[in-house]
Design a protein around this motif. Structure first.
Motif, PDB file in Angstrom:
ATOM      1  N   CYS A  12       7.476  -1.422   4.454  1.00 46.26           N
ATOM      2  CA  CYS A  12       6.938  -0.466   3.490  1.00 46.26           C
ATOM      3  C   CYS A  12       8.055   0.524   3.168  1.00 46.26           C
ATOM      4  O   CYS A  12       8.567   1.190   4.066  1.00 46.26           O
ATOM      5  N   GLY A  14       9.656   3.678   0.822  1.00 46.06           N
ATOM      6  CA  GLY A  14       9.352   4.823  -0.028  1.00 46.06           C
ATOM      7  C   GLY A  14      10.609   5.457  -0.579  1.00 46.06           C
ATOM      8  O   GLY A  14      11.597   5.614   0.129  1.00 46.06           O
ATOM      9  N   ASP A  54       5.740  -4.035  -6.013  1.00 43.03           N
ATOM     10  CA  ASP A  54       6.366  -2.789  -6.434  1.00 43.03           C
ATOM     11  C   ASP A  54       5.349  -1.958  -7.209  1.00 43.03           C
ATOM     12  O   ASP A  54       4.750  -2.447  -8.165  1.00 43.03           O
ATOM     13  N   ASP A  55       5.154  -0.719  -6.792  1.00 40.99           N
ATOM     14  CA  ASP A  55       4.188   0.186  -7.431  1.00 40.99           C
ATOM     15  C   ASP A  55       4.816   1.044  -8.523  1.00 40.99           C
ATOM     16  O   ASP A  55       4.182   1.971  -9.001  1.00 40.99           O
ATOM     17  N   MET A  59       2.838   4.275 -10.010  1.00 44.83           N
ATOM     18  CA  MET A  59       3.066   5.399  -9.103  1.00 44.83           C
ATOM     19  C   MET A  59       4.261   6.179  -9.630  1.00 44.83           C
ATOM     20  O   MET A  59       5.323   5.598  -9.878  1.00 44.83           O
ATOM     21  N   SER A  63       7.432   8.924  -2.588  1.00 44.74           N
ATOM     22  CA  SER A  63       6.397   8.518  -1.635  1.00 44.74           C
ATOM     23  C   SER A  63       6.698   9.161  -0.299  1.00 44.74           C
ATOM     24  O   SER A  63       7.689   8.832   0.321  1.00 44.74           O
ATOM     25  N   TRP A  66       2.015   6.482   2.775  1.00 41.74           N
ATOM     26  CA  TRP A  66       1.158   5.619   1.999  1.00 41.74           C
ATOM     27  C   TRP A  66       0.587   6.385   0.816  1.00 41.74           C
ATOM     28  O   TRP A  66       0.212   7.545   0.984  1.00 41.74           O
ATOM     29  N   PRO A  67       0.498   5.818  -0.362  1.00 39.33           N
ATOM     30  CA  PRO A  67       1.000   4.494  -0.721  1.00 39.33           C
ATOM     31  C   PRO A  67       2.518   4.514  -0.880  1.00 39.33           C
ATOM     32  O   PRO A  67       3.084   5.481  -1.371  1.00 39.33           O
ATOM     33  N   TRP A  68       3.120   3.452  -0.455  1.00 42.11           N
ATOM     34  CA  TRP A  68       4.567   3.324  -0.534  1.00 42.11           C
ATOM     35  C   TRP A  68       4.970   2.867  -1.932  1.00 42.11           C
ATOM     36  O   TRP A  68       4.133   2.449  -2.724  1.00 42.11           O
ATOM     37  N   THR A  69       6.252   2.914  -2.214  1.00 41.31           N
ATOM     38  CA  THR A  69       6.736   2.522  -3.535  1.00 41.31           C
ATOM     39  C   THR A  69       6.849   1.007  -3.658  1.00 41.31           C
ATOM     40  O   THR A  69       6.463   0.426  -4.662  1.00 41.31           O
ATOM     41  N   THR A  70       7.375   0.372  -2.624  1.00 42.50           N
ATOM     42  CA  THR A  70       7.536  -1.079  -2.674  1.00 42.50           C
ATOM     43  C   THR A  70       7.358  -1.668  -1.285  1.00 42.50           C
ATOM     44  O   THR A  70       7.539  -0.984  -0.278  1.00 42.50           O
ATOM     45  N   TYR A  71       6.979  -2.926  -1.264  1.00 44.66           N
ATOM     46  CA  TYR A  71       6.681  -3.620  -0.010  1.00 44.66           C
ATOM     47  C   TYR A  71       7.374  -4.974  -0.017  1.00 44.66           C
ATOM     48  O   TYR A  71       7.498  -5.609  -1.061  1.00 44.66           O
TER      49      TYR A  71
END
Length: 119
Positions: A12, A14, A54-55, A59, A63, A66-71
């Motif tokens: 995760c 950020g 990817d958020d 978003m 960050s 949570w919520p993170w920017t990308t996973y």
């Protein structure tokens, strides 16, 4: 002898305020360093990357958690490899230095196992 199972890991990631405060050339260097780290995880021995999320379109801003920017979801052979992946944030130099990637983003590795539901 039982074969050691790999670890299922959700990395995760950020992005923090330092990235958003960076001038365009610095931000471009951060993006290049982020790519180097990203490919570095893929290139670690016996790591299988399954996918990413990817958020960034829904978003806005940093960050803090949570919520993170990308996973990034991967199978990793052992905890030492998880640590090596996380260490890429500490060791990847941004541009000509002196800063490392962790000035601009962070990572939290959620470690578990694959959930298998029998039929």
């Amino acid at each position: 002898m039982e074969t050691k199972k790999s670890l299922r890991v959700l990395f995760c990631m950020g992005i923090n305020q330092n990235f958003f405060d960076a001038p365009p050339e610095e931000a471009k260097a951060v993006w290049a360093a982020f790519g180097q780290m990203w490919h570095g995880i893929h290139d670690l021995p016996n790591v299988t990357v399954y996918g990413s999320l990817d958020d960034d379109q829904s978003m806005v801003g940093p960050s803090a958690g949570w919520p993170w920017t990308t996973y990034l979801l991967a199978d990793v052979p052992d905890i030492e490899t998880v640590h090596a992946a996380c260490n890429l944030f500490r060791s990847t130099v941004v541009g000509e230095g002196p800063f490392k990637l962790w000035k601009y983003c962070k990572v939290e590795a959620r470690v578990g196992r694959e959930l298998v539901i029998q039929r």
